[in-house]
Design an enzyme around this catalytic site. Structure first.
Site, PDB file in Angstrom:
ATOM      1  N   LYS A 206       0.840  -1.200   0.000  1.00 62.28           N
ATOM      2  CA  LYS A 206       0.000   0.000   0.000  1.00 62.28           C
ATOM      3  C   LYS A 206       0.880   1.256   0.000  1.00 62.28           C
ATOM      4  O   LYS A 206       0.688   2.166  -0.785  1.00 62.28           O
ATOM      5  CB  LYS A 206      -0.915  -0.023   1.231  1.00 62.28           C
ATOM      6  CG  LYS A 206      -1.775   1.208   1.348  1.00 62.28           C
ATOM      7  CD  LYS A 206      -2.721   1.113   2.524  1.00 62.28           C
ATOM      8  CE  LYS A 206      -3.409   2.442   2.766  1.00 62.28           C
ATOM      9  NZ  LYS A 206      -4.312   2.418   3.888  1.00 62.28           N
ATOM     10  N   GLU A 212      11.094  -4.360   3.923  1.00 57.09           N
ATOM     11  CA  GLU A 212      11.209  -5.769   3.559  1.00 57.09           C
ATOM     12  C   GLU A 212      10.771  -5.999   2.110  1.00 57.09           C
ATOM     13  O   GLU A 212      11.429  -6.693   1.330  1.00 57.09           O
ATOM     14  CB  GLU A 212      10.315  -6.631   4.476  1.00 57.09           C
ATOM     15  CG  GLU A 212      10.695  -6.623   5.953  1.00 57.09           C
ATOM     16  CD  GLU A 212      10.043  -5.473   6.732  1.00 57.09           C
ATOM     17  OE1 GLU A 212       9.760  -4.405   6.133  1.00 57.09           O
ATOM     18  OE2 GLU A 212       9.834  -5.657   7.949  1.00 57.09           O
ATOM     19  N   GLY A 267      -4.505  -1.896   5.248  1.00 57.33           N
ATOM     20  CA  GLY A 267      -3.740  -3.046   4.750  1.00 57.33           C
ATOM     21  C   GLY A 267      -4.340  -4.379   5.176  1.00 57.33           C
ATOM     22  O   GLY A 267      -4.485  -5.306   4.367  1.00 57.33           O
ATOM     23  N   ARG A 268      -4.723  -4.477   6.439  1.00 53.23           N
ATOM     24  CA  ARG A 268      -5.191  -5.785   6.939  1.00 53.23           C
ATOM     25  C   ARG A 268      -6.613  -6.115   6.479  1.00 53.23           C
ATOM     26  O   ARG A 268      -7.124  -7.197   6.743  1.00 53.23           O
ATOM     27  CB  ARG A 268      -5.090  -5.841   8.465  1.00 53.23           C
ATOM     28  CG  ARG A 268      -5.739  -4.683   9.195  1.00 53.23           C
ATOM     29  CD  ARG A 268      -5.359  -4.686  10.674  1.00 53.23           C
ATOM     30  NE  ARG A 268      -5.803  -3.491  11.379  1.00 53.23           N
ATOM     31  CZ  ARG A 268      -5.125  -2.353  11.439  1.00 53.23           C
ATOM     32  NH1 ARG A 268      -3.976  -2.252  10.799  1.00 53.23           N
ATOM     33  NH2 ARG A 268      -5.584  -1.326  12.111  1.00 53.23           N
ATOM     34  N   GLU A 353      -3.611  -6.184  15.337  1.00 52.24           N
ATOM     35  CA  GLU A 353      -3.162  -4.891  14.815  1.00 52.24           C
ATOM     36  C   GLU A 353      -4.295  -3.864  14.919  1.00 52.24           C
ATOM     37  O   GLU A 353      -4.057  -2.669  15.033  1.00 52.24           O
ATOM     38  CB  GLU A 353      -2.684  -5.035  13.362  1.00 52.24           C
ATOM     39  CG  GLU A 353      -1.820  -3.881  12.905  1.00 52.24           C
ATOM     40  CD  GLU A 353      -1.100  -4.114  11.588  1.00 52.24           C
ATOM     41  OE1 GLU A 353       0.115  -4.337  11.587  1.00 52.24           O
ATOM     42  OE2 GLU A 353      -1.772  -4.088  10.534  1.00 52.24           O
ATOM     43  N   HIS A 384      -2.596 -32.620  19.705  1.00 57.03           N
ATOM     44  CA  HIS A 384      -1.429 -33.406  20.099  1.00 57.03           C
ATOM     45  C   HIS A 384      -0.269 -32.507  20.508  1.00 57.03           C
ATOM     46  O   HIS A 384       0.883 -32.943  20.518  1.00 57.03           O
ATOM     47  CB  HIS A 384      -1.035 -34.348  18.952  1.00 57.03           C
ATOM     48  CG  HIS A 384      -2.148 -35.299  18.636  1.00 57.03           C
ATOM     49  ND1 HIS A 384      -2.356 -36.452  19.364  1.00 57.03           N
ATOM     50  CD2 HIS A 384      -3.155 -35.221  17.732  1.00 57.03           C
ATOM     51  CE1 HIS A 384      -3.444 -37.070  18.886  1.00 57.03           C
ATOM     52  NE2 HIS A 384      -3.945 -36.341  17.898  1.00 57.03           N
ATOM     53  N   LYS A 512      10.234  -0.015  13.699  1.00 53.79           N
ATOM     54  CA  LYS A 512      10.704   0.233  12.324  1.00 53.79           C
ATOM     55  C   LYS A 512      11.758   1.330  12.313  1.00 53.79           C
ATOM     56  O   LYS A 512      12.778   1.220  11.647  1.00 53.79           O
ATOM     57  CB  LYS A 512       9.522   0.712  11.455  1.00 53.79           C
ATOM     58  CG  LYS A 512       8.640  -0.365  10.887  1.00 53.79           C
ATOM     59  CD  LYS A 512       7.667   0.266   9.882  1.00 53.79           C
ATOM     60  CE  LYS A 512       6.469  -0.612   9.610  1.00 53.79           C
ATOM     61  NZ  LYS A 512       5.434   0.045   8.834  1.00 53.79           N
TER      62      LYS A 512
HETATM   63  O1  F6P Z   1       3.951  -2.580   9.571  1.00 53.22           O
HETATM   64  C1  F6P Z   1       2.595  -2.907   9.584  1.00 53.22           C
HETATM   65  C2  F6P Z   1       1.986  -2.689   8.236  1.00 53.22           C
HETATM   66  O2  F6P Z   1       1.895  -1.336   7.981  1.00 53.22           O
HETATM   67  C3  F6P Z   1       0.622  -3.347   8.117  1.00 53.22           C
HETATM   68  O3  F6P Z   1      -0.382  -2.588   8.644  1.00 53.22           O
HETATM   69  C4  F6P Z   1       0.537  -3.582   6.653  1.00 53.22           C
HETATM   70  O4  F6P Z   1      -0.422  -4.540   6.322  1.00 53.22           O
HETATM   71  C5  F6P Z   1       1.934  -4.046   6.351  1.00 53.22           C
HETATM   72  O5  F6P Z   1       2.755  -3.280   7.214  1.00 53.22           O
HETATM   73  C6  F6P Z   1       2.391  -3.875   4.935  1.00 53.22           C
HETATM   74  O6  F6P Z   1       2.330  -2.543   4.530  1.00 53.22           O
HETATM   75  P1  F6P Z   1       2.423  -2.142   3.015  1.00 53.22           P
HETATM   76  O7  F6P Z   1       1.305  -2.783   2.286  1.00 53.22           O
HETATM   77  O8  F6P Z   1       2.362  -0.656   2.989  1.00 53.22           O
HETATM   78  O9  F6P Z   1       3.751  -2.646   2.505  1.00 53.22           O
END
Ligand code: F6P
Length: 548
Positions: A206, A212, A267-268, A353, A384, A512
């Site tokens: 987003k 990452e 995002g979620r 979150e 188990h 972060k």
């Molecule tokens: O660090 C958390 C977060 O911002 C989430 O809320 C989100 O889903 C995820 O990182 C990925 O974010 P993006 O889609 O901006 O890479």
């Protein structure tokens, strides 16, 4: 927003909790033969039995009153109509518009939401049809066989959970893979067997700033161009899904290969947008549409049903009851359907979150327990592993049991065994077995008194452990859409009742920021550092033991 503790319903619930804490569900069931009828609800694709909770009619009525007093219906209206209820980020919360067939008049930031959504759905359809039919060609003229989605959190968990759950419905036109971890081990292993000529990458982010994802995307680009000897290959092998077109283009992604995301989709909650592109690519657009339809069905139920018959409202109230009033600290998500093996990971982000917070909308410290930590695993594997804890620890963990009546992959004898365990576990968690029963059983088996005295206390199960049973008719795109939206709306209601802004995630920012500074210090040992002694010594140890 009025302080929760001063509400009449809240105070009554506190009183009721004192009584109900000393009530056993066995007694509630033996006094009322209609308990299942009273405390269960049905939707076209699933049944919810919530009778195995420590509630009676008075508790439920008071919980419903709480939902009313906290203004759930007003807030629901605000959300669906596009008000900026994400207060701290000044944004609307409109993931529901992504699956609505009735969003034509919704305007946000001067844009017609319905038109934006329709245009992106058309783009998803056209693109997924082209790739799946083999018409989209890679740099050497070969068709795409593999899709690699690069994204993390909401840009990974939703699509991956769904494609795993609906694997059975895939015609394998393309194979979909997911890279979320910045640990190079993941991307290396995923790319190793793939042919760069036939791979399509989706960079899903987003913000298009997530470290990452950016690192993984660059590595994937290097992998591609090292094989193609041609920078232009990126145009045929990379698409992006983002609300930040500028960053995507400066990474080298063609404008026409960018799918839109919007500020008003968290995002979620984004799998319903183009973030769900891997779903359409794997299963075909029609399945993606069914998923949206299933979710829309749930939204309608959420909007139209009275609270007493409103499944997400009831689930939210039960969570608040078990956590805030009865004191549970965590909640287990226990799917018995293999297809749902990623559901608890998905719900961890969705719920924790959203509601893992400790100040109110107005920034005041919250004095009551808010949401439980969410964890879980496939139920059978859990039996188990950690079910010992669920049955006998002195920490009560309310659990959602999720299973289906028909298996999508029936194998003779398997499903009945699976479902027998499914039903038996919630029964055992509720009824338990007392010392008298344990002793009688051992006596009947001819055990000595000495043995019975020694072992009896260890075999007692107190029971009275709350569970919800969610029984789906079958896992398919539509029922899965309903199930996911059910949890989404439950989380929304929970947030409103607890007085929390469920749509921001400031708690992920601090770490972060520190990581960005530490990364420089790891890359250059001589960079100035100013840490606490623990962090400083760990970094020193890292440098002095580095192999290269
Ligand atoms: O660090 C958390 C977060 O911002 C989430 O809320 C989100 O889903 C995820 O990182 C990925 O974010 P993006 O889609 O901006 O890479």
């Amino acid at each position: 927003m009025a302080s929760r503790n001063t509400l009449a319903s809240w105070q009554k619930l506190n009183e009721l909790a004192q009584r109900m804490k000393h009530t056993h569900m066995n007694d509630l069931f033996s006094h009322d033969n209609n308990r299942f009828d009273k405390f269960s609800l049905e939707l076209p694709s699933l049944l919810l039995d919530y009778s195995k909770n420590i509630i009676d009619q008075e508790t439920l009525d008071t919980l419903i009153l709480l939902a009313k007093e906290t203004g759930v219906s007003t807030w629901r209206e605000k959300m669906f109509s596009g008000e900026r209820i994400n207060k701290t980020e000044n944004r609307a919360v409109l993931h529901t518009a992504l699956r609505s067939s009735n969003n034509d008049n919704l305007i946000v930031d001067g844009e017609n939401v319905g038109e934006c959504v329709k245009a992106q759905l058309a783009k998803i359809k056209a693109f997924s049809d082209t790739v799946r039919s083999g018409k989209w060609l890679g740099y050497s003229g070969k068709r795409i066989t593999d899709v690699v989605n690069i994204g993390v959190g909401g840009s990974n968990l939703g699509p991956q959970m769904v494609t795993e759950a609906l694997k059975h419905y895939s015609d394998n036109s393309v194979n979909v893979h997911y890279v979320s971890n910045v640990d190079g081990a993941q991307i290396v292993e995923i790319l190793r067997p793939l042919d760069p000529q036939k791979v399509l990458f989706i960079v899903s982010s987003k913000t298009f700033t997530t470290t990452e994802t950016m690192i993984n995307a660059k590595t994937a680009m290097n992998w591609l161009t090292a094989a193609s000897f041609d920078q232009n290959a990126i145009g045929k092998h990379f698409v992006a899904v983002t609300a930040n077109k500028e960053n995507a283009m400066s990474l080298g992604i063609k404008q026409s290969n960018i799918f839109d995301m919007w500020d008003w989709v968290g995002g979620r909650f984004s799998l319903w947008s183009a973030i769900g592109l891997p779903i359409a690519l794997d299963l075909g657009y029609q399945q993606f549409e069914l998923l949206l339809q299933g979710a829309e069905e749930l939204d309608k139920h959420f909007v139209e049903s009275p609270f007493e018959q409103n499944m997400p409202v009831i689930l939210a109230l039960l969570s608040v009851w078990n956590t805030t009033f009865l004191g549970a600290k965590s909640q287990a998500i226990l799917p018995y359907d293999q297809t749902l093996h990623m559901l608890s990971a998905y719900l961890q982000q969705a719920e924790m979150e959203s509601n893992g917070k400790s100040v109110t909308w107005d920034g005041e410290e919250i004095s009551y327990t808010t949401v439980p930590s969410i964890w879980g695993e496939l139920g059978i594997n859990g039996q188990h592993a950690f079910y010992q804890y669920l049955h006998q620890s002195n920490n009560v963990v309310p659990a959602d049991f999720i299973g289906s009546i028909a298996s999508v992959t029936p194998v003779k004898g398997h499903h009945e065994t699976l479902m027998a365990n499914f039903f038996a576990q919630t029964q055992a968690l509720m009824t338990g077995v007392n010392e008298q029963q344990v002793r009688a059983d051992l006596k009947a088996k001819g055990r000595t008194d000495a043995y019975i005295n020694m072992v009896a206390p260890h075999k007692v199960h107190k029971g009275n452990r709350p569970t919800n049973t969610l029984l789906l008719k079958q896992i398919d795109a539509k029922s899965l859409g309903t199930l996911i939206a059910l949890y989404e709306q439950k989380i929304f209601v929970q947030g409103i009742i607890l007085g929390i802004c469920s749509f921001d995630q400031w708690g992920v920012e601090l770490g972060k920021g520190l990581a960005a500074t530490i990364q420089q210090q790891l890359e250059n040992e001589h960079q100035e550092r100013n840490h606490d002694s623990s962090t400083e010594q760990l970094i020193r140890y890292y440098h002095s033991n580095k192999l290269n």
